[in-house]
Design an enzyme around this catalytic site. Structure first.
Site, PDB file in Angstrom:
ATOM      1  N   ASP A  93     -41.945   7.817  -2.890  1.00 18.01           N
ATOM      2  CA  ASP A  93     -42.845   6.861  -2.242  1.00 18.01           C
ATOM      3  C   ASP A  93     -43.606   6.015  -3.259  1.00 18.01           C
ATOM      4  O   ASP A  93     -44.840   5.883  -3.172  1.00 18.01           O
ATOM      5  CB  ASP A  93     -43.856   7.593  -1.326  1.00 18.01           C
ATOM      6  CG  ASP A  93     -43.182   8.524  -0.331  1.00 18.01           C
ATOM      7  OD1 ASP A  93     -42.070   8.214   0.113  1.00 18.01           O
ATOM      8  OD2 ASP A  93     -43.792   9.572  -0.001  1.00 18.01           O
TER       9      ASP A  93
ATOM     10  N   GLU B 158     -41.487   2.720   8.807  1.00 18.20           N
ATOM     11  CA  GLU B 158     -42.627   3.272   8.058  1.00 18.20           C
ATOM     12  C   GLU B 158     -42.733   2.575   6.714  1.00 18.20           C
ATOM     13  O   GLU B 158     -41.993   1.625   6.433  1.00 18.20           O
ATOM     14  CB  GLU B 158     -42.450   4.787   7.877  1.00 18.20           C
ATOM     15  CG  GLU B 158     -41.182   5.160   7.134  1.00 18.20           C
ATOM     16  CD  GLU B 158     -40.885   6.652   7.139  1.00 18.20           C
ATOM     17  OE1 GLU B 158     -41.530   7.400   7.890  1.00 18.20           O
ATOM     18  OE2 GLU B 158     -39.994   7.064   6.387  1.00 18.20           O
TER      19      GLU B 158
HETATM   20  C1  6LW Z   1     -43.614   9.080   3.826  1.00 15.67           C
HETATM   21  C2  6LW Z   1     -42.687   8.134   4.440  1.00 15.67           C
HETATM   22  C3  6LW Z   1     -41.460   8.547   3.766  1.00 15.67           C
HETATM   23  O1  6LW Z   1     -44.852   9.146   4.423  1.00 15.67           O
HETATM   24  O2  6LW Z   1     -41.499   9.888   3.637  1.00 15.67           O
HETATM   25  O3  6LW Z   1     -39.553   7.918   2.672  1.00 15.67           O
HETATM   26  C4  6LW Z   1     -42.788  10.312   3.966  1.00 15.67           C
HETATM   27  N1  6LW Z   1     -40.629   7.718   3.297  1.00 15.67           N
HETATM   28  O4  6LW Z   1     -42.971   6.801   4.253  1.00 15.67           O
HETATM   29  C5  6LW Z   1     -43.228  11.416   3.082  1.00 15.67           C
HETATM   30  O5  6LW Z   1     -42.990  11.061   1.734  1.00 15.67           O
END
Ligand code: 6LW
Length: 497
Positions: free
Chosen positions: A17, A173
C-alpha cells in the site's frame, strides 16, 4: 547498476500500500504495517529507485494502539502521505477496535510525528487527502466516497458522497485524488488485493466530480497473465526529477507450482507512466527495469549485523502490537538485546518478539543467543498461526513448526551450555512438479568452526499468504518464550539468487 538496469521491487519485502510524496528533490514513501509496532515505515529517496528507511511514523503507544485481540492483518491499513502548507500530512486507518481514521503531521517525515487527530466523521478505510485551490481539504475513502475535512481539527462537514465505484470489479478502494492539468484525477484499485487486482482512473473538472471513467480501464492489471509480478494495484502517482510521471504500487512475486505462493508479502514496485489524450498510460513493469534518465543516488546497504550496541533499536526492527521497554531493551546487558518473556509461544498475542521483514527470496539469518535464564530463539513469522522457529534452552535446541491448528516439534539436539548461534537459510525450492512449494527453510545451529548444521528443513508454502491468508509477509526475528533471553547480535544477509 552498470548494465543500465535497476531492480524492482524498489522496496522489497512486506511493504504494501505505498503512498508517495515529493518535496523538492526528496521523495518519501509510507506503507501499511498492520499488527506490528512501531507502525508505518517511512522511506526516503532522491531518485525513486534507491530507498532507505528513515523511521516509523507511529513509534509511541499514544499514536498506535493495538490490543491483544488485534489479530495479524488487523491494525494499520493503507496510509496516504502528502505535503501541504509547509508540513507533512499522514492519514491512515487503524482497524483496531475504537480507533478508526487518524491524522498525523510532521515537519520532518523521519519524525517526530504528532499525536493523532481522530476522525470519527470519516468512514471506512484507505483515506486520501487532497486540497483544492480554495484550500478546501477533501478526504476520499474506499467505496469510493468523499467528505470535506478540516484537517486541523478533524471535523467533517456534510455527509460522505458516493463518487465512483470503478468499472465493476470487487473492492473499489485505495483512492487518490490529484489535480493534474485541467482535470482532477481519481485513481483507485479494484478487483481485490489478490490476483484480480488492478488500477482504474476517472477524471472530472472538480475534486467532487462528476467523474468520467478512462476508456482504457483498468490502466494496470496483471490478472490472467503469467507475469512474474502479480496482484498489481494500490498505486500512487508522482513526478520524477525530470518531470516524467511514475507510479508506486504493490505487487507480489508468487513462485513454485500451481497456484503459486508469495512469501514476502506485498512489495513496493515502481512503474513508468505517460499521459496520452489526458489519460495515464502505465508502461512496462519489470523485475529489472531500465535505469531512469536522471542521476542515481544509491543508499548504503543495511549492515548485515546488528550488534545491539545502540540505545534504541534501528527502524527496521518491529515487534507485535507494542514494545514495552521493561520487556525489550538494549540497556540491561550492554551490547545485547534482552527480551523478557510474557506469552510463552509465538501463538500468543503477548509474545515478546523483535523481527525484521524478510526482503530477499534467498537469504540467511543467524543470532547468538544466551538462554541461561530462559528459553527463546529465532523465528520466521507469517502470522500467529503460521511460523517456524528454532528455540534454545539451557543445553538443548529444538525446531518447531506451527501451521494452522497444528504445532509440532520437528527436531532437537543437545548443545553445550552457554550462548549458541541459531540460524535459518531460505532458498528457492528446486522445481519438481506442479505442487512444488516456493522455497525451503532450513533451521540449524552454527558450530564453533562456523559450519552450519541443519536440524530441519521445512516447505515455505505454509508461511505464504496463499496459505495463511491476510495482508502481511514474512518477518524474521528473535523471541523469548520463557524467562529472560539475551541476544548478542543478529545477522540478516541476502544470498545469491
Ligand atoms: C488496503 C487496501 C488494500 O486497505 O489492501 O491492496 C488493504 N489494497 O487498499 C490492506 O492492505
Amino acid at each position: 547498476m552498470s548494465d543500465g538496469t535497476v531492480s524492482n521491487p524498489v522496496i522489497p519485502g512486506f511493504h504494501p500500500d505505498p503512498s508517495i510524496c515529493r518535496v523538492g528533490d526528496d521523495y518519501y514513501v509510507v506503507c501499511s504495517s498492520f499488527e506490528y509496532f512501531p507502525g508505518i515505515p517511512v522511506f526516503h529517496s532522491r531518485d525513486l529507485v534507491h530507498w532507505a528507511q528513515i523511521g516509523n511514523a507511529l513509534d509511541r503507544p499514544g499514536q498506535l494502539r493495538l490490543y491483544p485481540d488485534t489479530a495479524s492483518s488487523g491494525g494499520i491499513y493503507a496510509p496516504t502521505l502528502r505535503h501541504h502548507d509547509g508540513r507533512f500530512w499522514l492519514i491512515v486507518t487503524n482497524v483496531a477496535e475504537g480507533e478508526g481514521n487518524l491524522l498525523f503531521t510532521a515537519t520532518d517525515p523521519a519524525g517526530p510525528w504528532s499525536d493523532p487527530v481522530r476522525l470519527p466523521g470519516v468512514p471506512g478505510i484507505d483515506p486520501d487527502l487532497s486540497w483544492d485551490e480554495d484550500g478546501t481539504c477533501w478526504c476520499t475513502v474506499a467505496g469510493v466516497s468523499q467528505i470535506r475535512l478540516d484537517p486541523y481539527t478533524g471535523e467533517t462537514s456534510g455527509e460522505p458522497r458516493q463518487l465512483w465505484s470503478g468499472t465493476g470489479g470487487a473492492a473499489p478502494e485505495a483512492p487518490h485524488l490529484y489535480r493534474i492539468g485541467d482535470y482532477w484525477y481519481l485513481m483507485i484499485a479494484e478487483g481485490g488485493t489478490e490476483r484480480g487486482h488492478g488500477v482504474s482512473v476517472a477524471r472530472g473538472r472538480t475534486p467532487a466530480g462528476p467523474f468520467e471513467p478512462c476508456p482504457a480501464n483498468p490502466v494496470l492489471t496483471h490478472r490472467s497473465t503469467d507475469h512474474p509480478i502479480q496482484n498489481t494495484g494500490h498505486a500512487d502517482l508522482v513526478q520524477g526529477p525530470d518531470g516524467s510521471w511514475w507510479m508506486v504500487l504493490l505487487g507480489v512475486r508468487p513462485r513454485g507450482g500451481t497456484p503459486g505462493w508469495h512469501v514476502l508479502g506485498r512489495e513496493t514496485f515502481l512503474a513508468p507512466v505517460e499521459w496520452v489524450d489526458g489519460w495515464p498510460v502505465v508502461g512496462e513493469l519489470t523485475i529489472r527495469m531500465p535505469a531512469p534518465a536522471w542521476p542515481l543516488h544509491p543508499v548504503p546497504d543495511v549492515p548485515v549485523r546488528d550488534d545491539f550496541d545502540q540505545a534504541e533499536l534501528q527502524p527496521c526492527w518491529v515487534s507485535l502490537r507494542e514494545r514495552p521497554a521493561r520487556l525489550c531493551t538494549t540497556k540491561e546487558r550492554p551490547d545485547w538485546l534482552t527480551l523478557h518473556a510474557a506469552g510463552d509461544s509465538l501463538d500468543e498475542p503477548d509474545v515478546v518478539f523483535v523481527g525484521r521483514r524478510q526482503q530477499h527470496l534467498s537469504c540467511g539469518a543467524r543470532t547468538r543467543v544466551d538462554p541461561a535464564e530462559g528459553r527463546g530463539g529465532l523465528a520466521v513469522r507469517l502470522d500467529e498461526r503460521h511460523h517456524y522457529e528454532i528455540e534454545a534452552a539451557a543445553g538443548e535446541v529444538k525446531v518447531f513448526a506451527r501451521v494452522g491448528p497444528l504445532r509440532t516439534e520437528v527436531a532437537s539436539r543437545p548443545v553445550a551450555a552457554g550462548p549458541v548461534v541459531l540460524g535459518v537459510e531460505v532458498a528457492p525450492h528446486p522445481p519438481a512438479d506442479a505442487r512444488t512449494g516456493p522455497d525451503l527453510l532450513s533451521f540449524g545451529v552454527e558450530e564453533p568452526d562456523g559450519t552450519f548444521t541443519v536440524l530441519g528443513t521445512l516447505d515455505g508454502r505454509y508461511l505464504s499468504t496463499e496459505v495463511a491468508g491476510g495482508f502481511t509477509g514474512r518477518v524474521i526475528g528473535m523471541y523469548a518464550a520463557a524467562g529472560t533471553v539475551h541476544f548478542d547480535w543478529f545477522d540478516y544477509e541476502p544470498r545469491p539468487a
